[in-house]
Scaffold this motif. Structure first.
Motif, PDB file in Angstrom:
ATOM      1  N   LEU A 126      -4.813  -5.297   6.971  1.00  0.00           N
ATOM      2  CA  LEU A 126      -4.651  -6.714   6.640  1.00  0.00           C
ATOM      3  C   LEU A 126      -4.503  -6.909   5.128  1.00  0.00           C
ATOM      4  O   LEU A 126      -3.740  -7.768   4.675  1.00  0.00           O
ATOM      5  N   GLY A 127      -5.232  -6.117   4.353  1.00  0.00           N
ATOM      6  CA  GLY A 127      -5.104  -6.185   2.897  1.00  0.00           C
ATOM      7  C   GLY A 127      -3.706  -5.805   2.444  1.00  0.00           C
ATOM      8  O   GLY A 127      -3.131  -6.425   1.551  1.00  0.00           O
ATOM      9  N   LEU A 128      -3.147  -4.796   3.083  1.00  0.00           N
ATOM     10  CA  LEU A 128      -1.778  -4.384   2.773  1.00  0.00           C
ATOM     11  C   LEU A 128      -0.793  -5.499   3.136  1.00  0.00           C
ATOM     12  O   LEU A 128       0.098  -5.831   2.349  1.00  0.00           O
ATOM     13  N   LEU A 129      -0.970  -6.088   4.305  1.00  0.00           N
ATOM     14  CA  LEU A 129      -0.113  -7.210   4.712  1.00  0.00           C
ATOM     15  C   LEU A 129      -0.292  -8.408   3.780  1.00  0.00           C
ATOM     16  O   LEU A 129       0.658  -9.146   3.513  1.00  0.00           O
ATOM     17  N   GLY A 130      -1.511  -8.580   3.287  1.00  0.00           N
ATOM     18  CA  GLY A 130      -1.795  -9.674   2.360  1.00  0.00           C
ATOM     19  C   GLY A 130      -1.088  -9.537   1.023  1.00  0.00           C
ATOM     20  O   GLY A 130      -1.032 -10.484   0.246  1.00  0.00           O
ATOM     21  N   SER A 131      -0.532  -8.373   0.765  1.00  0.00           N
ATOM     22  CA  SER A 131       0.274  -8.201  -0.448  1.00  0.00           C
ATOM     23  C   SER A 131       1.538  -9.046  -0.362  1.00  0.00           C
ATOM     24  O   SER A 131       2.063  -9.482  -1.385  1.00  0.00           O
ATOM     25  N   PHE A 132       2.022  -9.269   0.870  1.00  0.00           N
ATOM     26  CA  PHE A 132       3.257 -10.014   1.084  1.00  0.00           C
ATOM     27  C   PHE A 132       3.021 -11.409   1.634  1.00  0.00           C
ATOM     28  O   PHE A 132       3.767 -12.326   1.328  1.00  0.00           O
ATOM     29  N   LEU A 133       2.019 -11.538   2.483  1.00  0.00           N
ATOM     30  CA  LEU A 133       1.770 -12.820   3.137  1.00  0.00           C
ATOM     31  C   LEU A 133       0.814 -13.664   2.298  1.00  0.00           C
ATOM     32  O   LEU A 133      -0.350 -13.296   2.125  1.00  0.00           O
ATOM     33  N   PRO A 174      -9.008  -8.869  -1.690  1.00  0.00           N
ATOM     34  CA  PRO A 174     -10.367  -8.934  -1.130  1.00  0.00           C
ATOM     35  C   PRO A 174     -10.493  -8.260   0.240  1.00  0.00           C
ATOM     36  O   PRO A 174     -11.514  -7.635   0.531  1.00  0.00           O
ATOM     37  N   LEU A 175      -9.465  -8.364   1.067  1.00  0.00           N
ATOM     38  CA  LEU A 175      -9.521  -7.712   2.377  1.00  0.00           C
ATOM     39  C   LEU A 175      -9.529  -6.192   2.227  1.00  0.00           C
ATOM     40  O   LEU A 175     -10.284  -5.497   2.915  1.00  0.00           O
ATOM     41  N   SER A 176      -8.699  -5.684   1.323  1.00  0.00           N
ATOM     42  CA  SER A 176      -8.678  -4.236   1.080  1.00  0.00           C
ATOM     43  C   SER A 176     -10.028  -3.761   0.562  1.00  0.00           C
ATOM     44  O   SER A 176     -10.556  -2.737   1.000  1.00  0.00           O
ATOM     45  N   PHE A 177     -10.591  -4.511  -0.375  1.00  0.00           N
ATOM     46  CA  PHE A 177     -11.889  -4.137  -0.937  1.00  0.00           C
ATOM     47  C   PHE A 177     -12.984  -4.211   0.128  1.00  0.00           C
ATOM     48  O   PHE A 177     -13.879  -3.357   0.181  1.00  0.00           O
ATOM     49  N   ALA A 178     -12.906  -5.216   1.002  1.00  0.00           N
ATOM     50  CA  ALA A 178     -13.890  -5.320   2.088  1.00  0.00           C
ATOM     51  C   ALA A 178     -13.807  -4.099   3.009  1.00  0.00           C
ATOM     52  O   ALA A 178     -14.835  -3.571   3.453  1.00  0.00           O
ATOM     53  N   LEU A 215       0.281  -5.093  -3.858  1.00  0.00           N
ATOM     54  CA  LEU A 215       0.688  -3.947  -3.056  1.00  0.00           C
ATOM     55  C   LEU A 215       0.174  -2.642  -3.662  1.00  0.00           C
ATOM     56  O   LEU A 215      -0.355  -1.784  -2.944  1.00  0.00           O
ATOM     57  N   SER A 216       0.293  -2.499  -4.971  1.00  0.00           N
ATOM     58  CA  SER A 216      -0.200  -1.290  -5.649  1.00  0.00           C
ATOM     59  C   SER A 216      -1.701  -1.122  -5.442  1.00  0.00           C
ATOM     60  O   SER A 216      -2.183  -0.020  -5.171  1.00  0.00           O
ATOM     61  N   TYR A 217      -2.429  -2.205  -5.569  1.00  0.00           N
ATOM     62  CA  TYR A 217      -3.878  -2.183  -5.389  1.00  0.00           C
ATOM     63  C   TYR A 217      -4.237  -1.767  -3.960  1.00  0.00           C
ATOM     64  O   TYR A 217      -5.085  -0.894  -3.748  1.00  0.00           O
ATOM     65  N   SER A 218      -3.585  -2.386  -2.980  1.00  0.00           N
ATOM     66  CA  SER A 218      -3.894  -2.082  -1.582  1.00  0.00           C
ATOM     67  C   SER A 218      -3.564  -0.634  -1.240  1.00  0.00           C
ATOM     68  O   SER A 218      -4.331   0.033  -0.541  1.00  0.00           O
ATOM     69  N   ILE A 219      -2.438  -0.148  -1.733  1.00  0.00           N
ATOM     70  CA  ILE A 219      -2.071   1.250  -1.485  1.00  0.00           C
ATOM     71  C   ILE A 219      -3.076   2.186  -2.146  1.00  0.00           C
ATOM     72  O   ILE A 219      -3.483   3.188  -1.553  1.00  0.00           O
ATOM     73  N   ALA A 220      -3.493   1.854  -3.367  1.00  0.00           N
ATOM     74  CA  ALA A 220      -4.481   2.700  -4.065  1.00  0.00           C
ATOM     75  C   ALA A 220      -5.779   2.776  -3.275  1.00  0.00           C
ATOM     76  O   ALA A 220      -6.362   3.862  -3.124  1.00  0.00           O
ATOM     77  N   ILE A 221      -6.241   1.660  -2.759  1.00  0.00           N
ATOM     78  CA  ILE A 221      -7.484   1.671  -1.970  1.00  0.00           C
ATOM     79  C   ILE A 221      -7.298   2.488  -0.695  1.00  0.00           C
ATOM     80  O   ILE A 221      -8.179   3.268  -0.314  1.00  0.00           O
ATOM     81  N   ILE A 222      -6.177   2.334  -0.035  1.00  0.00           N
ATOM     82  CA  ILE A 222      -5.924   3.096   1.193  1.00  0.00           C
ATOM     83  C   ILE A 222      -5.918   4.591   0.891  1.00  0.00           C
ATOM     84  O   ILE A 222      -6.526   5.386   1.616  1.00  0.00           O
TER      85      ILE A 222
END
Length: 161
Positions: A18-25, A32-36, A146-153
């Motif tokens: 969802l955090g990754l999708l939140g990069s676009f939506l 915050p979703l990625s961090f959660a 997007l960069s942040y979400s990918i880094a967390i993943i």
């Protein structure tokens, strides 16, 4: 019966996606979703991140939220655009995701901003310039999220695997 640890990891993975999708939506708060998701993995019994890493990603999430809000405003103001142009770019992004994926993600925000600026009684040259600023600000914010979400993943996958 599903083990609590497994359920925690499944929820964490859903949050990471969802955090990754939140990069676009725009309706989903990506960082915050990625961090959660990262925090849920951290609090599972089998995995743990260093405190420094958690603090760093937490601060980055806050920073990116603020920057993501400011970039479109800056891009719009720098090029003489209006709030209407920013809203047009956001609406265009959502429409582009659903109507014309994947190219719509890049084209529709610009078209949305251009239409919004033209509806604001600007001539085409002014509207084009303002739409470009709105679009570039939106694109920069999207790239950061997007960069942040990918880094967390990636960090989570390294820990899990």
């Amino acid at each position: 019966m599903i083990m609590p640890e497994t359920l925690l990891l499944v929820i964490a993975i859903v949050l990471l996606i969802l955090g990754l999708l939140g990069s676009f939506l725009p309706v989903l708060p990506g960082p915050p979703l990625s961090f959660a998701g990262m925090l849920l993995i951290h609090f599972s019994p089998d995995y743990s991140f260093p405190t420094f890493q958690l603090v760093l990603f937490g601060l980055l999430a806050v920073f990116i939220i603020v920057i993501d809000f400011l970039l479109p405003v800056y891009g719009t103001k720098k090029t003489g655009g209006s709030k209407r142009g920013m809203y047009g770019a956001s609406i265009g992004l959502v429409l582009g995701i659903f109507l014309f994926p994947p190219i719509g993600i890049f084209v529709m925000p610009f078209i949305g901003a251009l239409i919004a600026e033209l509806s604001n009684k600007k001539d085409f040259a002014q509207a084009f310039k303002a739409a470009t600023g709105s679009f570039l600000g939106l694109l920069a914010g999207t790239f950061l999220k997007l960069s942040y979400s990918i880094a967390i993943i990636v960090v989570c996958l390294i820990l899990i695997l």
